[in-house]
Write an enzyme that holds these catalytic residues in place. Sequence first.
Site, PDB file in Angstrom:
ATOM      1  N   CYS A 108      18.189   8.712   6.669  1.00 12.82           N
ATOM      2  CA  CYS A 108      17.012   9.405   7.053  1.00 12.82           C
ATOM      3  C   CYS A 108      17.324   9.495   8.510  1.00 12.82           C
ATOM      4  O   CYS A 108      17.605   8.659   9.488  1.00 12.82           O
ATOM      5  CB  CYS A 108      15.744   8.486   7.014  1.00 12.82           C
ATOM      6  SG  CYS A 108      14.206   9.393   7.829  1.00 12.82           S
TER       7      CYS A 108
ATOM      8  N   CYS B 144      11.632   4.618  13.332  1.00 12.27           N
ATOM      9  CA  CYS B 144      10.692   4.523  12.377  1.00 12.27           C
ATOM     10  C   CYS B 144      10.497   3.093  11.824  1.00 12.27           C
ATOM     11  O   CYS B 144      11.715   2.245  11.583  1.00 12.27           O
ATOM     12  CB  CYS B 144      10.806   5.210  11.080  1.00 12.27           C
ATOM     13  SG  CYS B 144       9.414   5.348   9.829  1.00 12.27           S
TER      14      CYS B 144
ATOM     15  N   CYS C 180      11.282   1.600   7.074  1.00  9.38           N
ATOM     16  CA  CYS C 180      12.621   1.026   6.367  1.00  9.38           C
ATOM     17  C   CYS C 180      13.224   0.186   7.215  1.00  9.38           C
ATOM     18  O   CYS C 180      13.429   0.398   8.433  1.00  9.38           O
ATOM     19  CB  CYS C 180      13.270   2.173   5.989  1.00  9.38           C
ATOM     20  SG  CYS C 180      12.755   3.285   4.576  1.00  9.38           S
TER      21      CYS C 180
ATOM     22  N   CYS D   5      10.922  12.159   4.766  1.00  9.89           N
ATOM     23  CA  CYS D   5      11.009  10.746   4.253  1.00  9.89           C
ATOM     24  C   CYS D   5      11.760  10.664   3.077  1.00  9.89           C
ATOM     25  O   CYS D   5      11.108  11.066   2.045  1.00  9.89           O
ATOM     26  CB  CYS D   5       9.444  10.171   4.212  1.00  9.89           C
ATOM     27  SG  CYS D   5       9.471   8.617   3.819  1.00  9.89           S
TER      28      CYS D   5
ATOM     29  N   GLN E 184       0.362   1.507  -8.323  1.00  5.34           N
ATOM     30  CA  GLN E 184       1.697   1.180  -8.122  1.00  5.34           C
ATOM     31  C   GLN E 184       2.344   2.182  -7.372  1.00  5.34           C
ATOM     32  O   GLN E 184       2.255   3.554  -7.712  1.00  5.34           O
ATOM     33  CB  GLN E 184       2.415   0.574  -9.477  1.00  5.34           C
ATOM     34  CG  GLN E 184       2.054  -0.351 -10.202  1.00  5.34           C
ATOM     35  CD  GLN E 184       2.246  -1.815  -9.568  1.00  5.34           C
ATOM     36  OE1 GLN E 184       2.953  -1.703  -8.517  1.00  5.34           O
ATOM     37  NE2 GLN E 184       1.228  -2.656  -9.908  1.00  5.34           N
TER      38      GLN E 184
ATOM     39  N   PHE F 166      -7.173  -9.574 -12.059  1.00  5.55           N
ATOM     40  CA  PHE F 166      -6.855  -8.794 -10.995  1.00  5.55           C
ATOM     41  C   PHE F 166      -6.222  -7.444 -11.608  1.00  5.55           C
ATOM     42  O   PHE F 166      -5.210  -6.860 -11.238  1.00  5.55           O
ATOM     43  CB  PHE F 166      -5.628  -9.359  -9.862  1.00  5.55           C
ATOM     44  CG  PHE F 166      -6.219 -10.893  -9.512  1.00  5.55           C
ATOM     45  CD1 PHE F 166      -6.942 -10.804  -8.344  1.00  5.55           C
ATOM     46  CD2 PHE F 166      -5.658 -11.861 -10.258  1.00  5.55           C
ATOM     47  CE1 PHE F 166      -7.493 -12.201  -7.871  1.00  5.55           C
ATOM     48  CE2 PHE F 166      -5.976 -13.180  -9.588  1.00  5.55           C
ATOM     49  CZ  PHE F 166      -6.688 -13.298  -8.456  1.00  5.55           C
TER      50      PHE F 166
ATOM     51  N   GLU G  82     -11.799  -7.611 -12.402  1.00  7.82           N
ATOM     52  CA  GLU G  82     -11.281  -7.143 -11.127  1.00  7.82           C
ATOM     53  C   GLU G  82     -12.390  -7.278 -10.267  1.00  7.82           C
ATOM     54  O   GLU G  82     -13.877  -6.906 -10.663  1.00  7.82           O
ATOM     55  CB  GLU G  82     -10.975  -5.506 -11.564  1.00  7.82           C
ATOM     56  CG  GLU G  82     -10.849  -4.573 -10.037  1.00  7.82           C
ATOM     57  CD  GLU G  82      -9.705  -5.254  -9.257  1.00  7.82           C
ATOM     58  OE1 GLU G  82      -9.785  -5.370  -8.148  1.00  7.82           O
ATOM     59  OE2 GLU G  82      -8.805  -6.059  -9.536  1.00  7.82           O
TER      60      GLU G  82
ATOM     61  N   ASP H 240      -2.213 -10.109 -11.828  1.00  7.33           N
ATOM     62  CA  ASP H 240      -1.470  -9.685 -10.940  1.00  7.33           C
ATOM     63  C   ASP H 240      -2.117  -9.519  -9.581  1.00  7.33           C
ATOM     64  O   ASP H 240      -2.839  -8.370  -9.338  1.00  7.33           O
ATOM     65  CB  ASP H 240      -1.014  -8.150 -11.347  1.00  7.33           C
ATOM     66  CG  ASP H 240      -0.241  -7.099 -10.257  1.00  7.33           C
ATOM     67  OD1 ASP H 240       0.079  -7.821  -9.471  1.00  7.33           O
ATOM     68  OD2 ASP H 240      -0.309  -5.979 -10.334  1.00  7.33           O
TER      69      ASP H 240
ATOM     70  N   CYS I  98       3.698  -9.308  -5.624  1.00  4.75           N
ATOM     71  CA  CYS I  98       4.355  -8.540  -4.735  1.00  4.75           C
ATOM     72  C   CYS I  98       4.677  -9.234  -3.383  1.00  4.75           C
ATOM     73  O   CYS I  98       5.238  -8.955  -2.370  1.00  4.75           O
ATOM     74  CB  CYS I  98       3.475  -7.485  -4.156  1.00  4.75           C
ATOM     75  SG  CYS I  98       1.858  -8.111  -3.392  1.00  4.75           S
TER      76      CYS I  98
END
Length: 410
Positions: free
Chosen positions: A63, A69, A72, A146, A246, A273, A293, A341, A367
């Site tokens: 990129c 930026c 990343c 991007c 996601q 969740f 949730e 999750d 995550c």
Amino acid sequence: MTETRLEITELGHRGDGIAFTGTGPVYVAGGLPGETVEAEIQNGRVQNPDYLSQSPDRIEPVCRHYAACGGCSVQHLAEAPYLSWKRNLVEKALKTQGIDAEVAQTIAATEGGRRRAAFTATRAGRAVLLGYHEKASHKLVDISECPVLDPSITSALKGLKSLAADLVPKNGELRITVLSTTSGLDVAFDKADKAYDRKIPALSQKTVELDLARLSVNGEVLLEVRPPLLDMGGTGLVPPPGGFTQATLAAEQALSELVVAGVGKAKTVADLFSGVGTFALRLARTANVHAVEGDSAAIAALDRSLRKPQGLKKVTFEKRDLFRRPLVPEELEPFAAVVFDPPRAGAQAQAEMLAKSKVKTIVAVSCNPATLARDLRILIDGGYALHTVTPVDQFHFSPHIEAVAVLKRE
């Protein structure tokens, strides 16, 4: 300030190279293990490094905005060592909690690009900038490309900037969430100028010209040309504006396959969740599912998706703050399997209740390797055996990593 020669031996959890010195670790942004640099050190970080040797794993970033930026951090690392590094992030987190478990190879799940993106827009004189913040800065990088995004989002950047020009406040920043759906882009603006209602005709016209599925501003749907549909394993779902999904379809499919396989033949499943029902709707193909949730909009989206016959087993749902009111062992008793999750903070309170339950199978999705390891430690101490841990790379070129762990009470 004198220059020091440093040997980089590790890649840190944020993607910085690490050199160890007599006074502690020194972080080298953009550095890779096996490289030697000569640089000034300030507050534990190198300044203006001069590379004396380079790693064979170094590649050219893809990129043009990479140097500035902050989106990343590891575009300069080749694919194989990059995926190994992601796996190592999970392994290290587990070892920190005293968990010695085999971690599977990382599943690369970024094919097709990121379908969900969050941008920032702001004014710079008469111009409007739209993009991502620079690394460790509030300064905005005005992007023209991007490579991690779904092509449909990249091609819409110019049009999104035109919309942002009508909504960006005089002071402060505008938040833009874009989701690529099966029926077009779903665009949600947040923190827009409060006087945007005067520009509704122009915004509506631009929405049609850009062929967006839906446009929302400050939580209000301004125009829905077509319902922005997502395919949840054969069940259609319209997510709430700007709501969580996601980030890539490939990762959603990979995570879902791991969850469904982990649950196995269980006929009663609690999906905690649950969000909009990413896993619940797939699990309901073969099991009765109770989704829990805390977000009202997500539960409402799940409710709407269930109103049409979809060939699913029984699906029930409940709005509940699982951080404050986790399901207790008596409430967990009807379920043969539980999936959870949570957000990055993890599910400590719920894990403590699960550790006291008789649920046979638990599938943990996370995550955040650190909070996942903490929650797994609680479950293992409660008598569960950890069977598998699989990393899933959803956020390409970033230090973020998803993981799915399967535990069983034996």
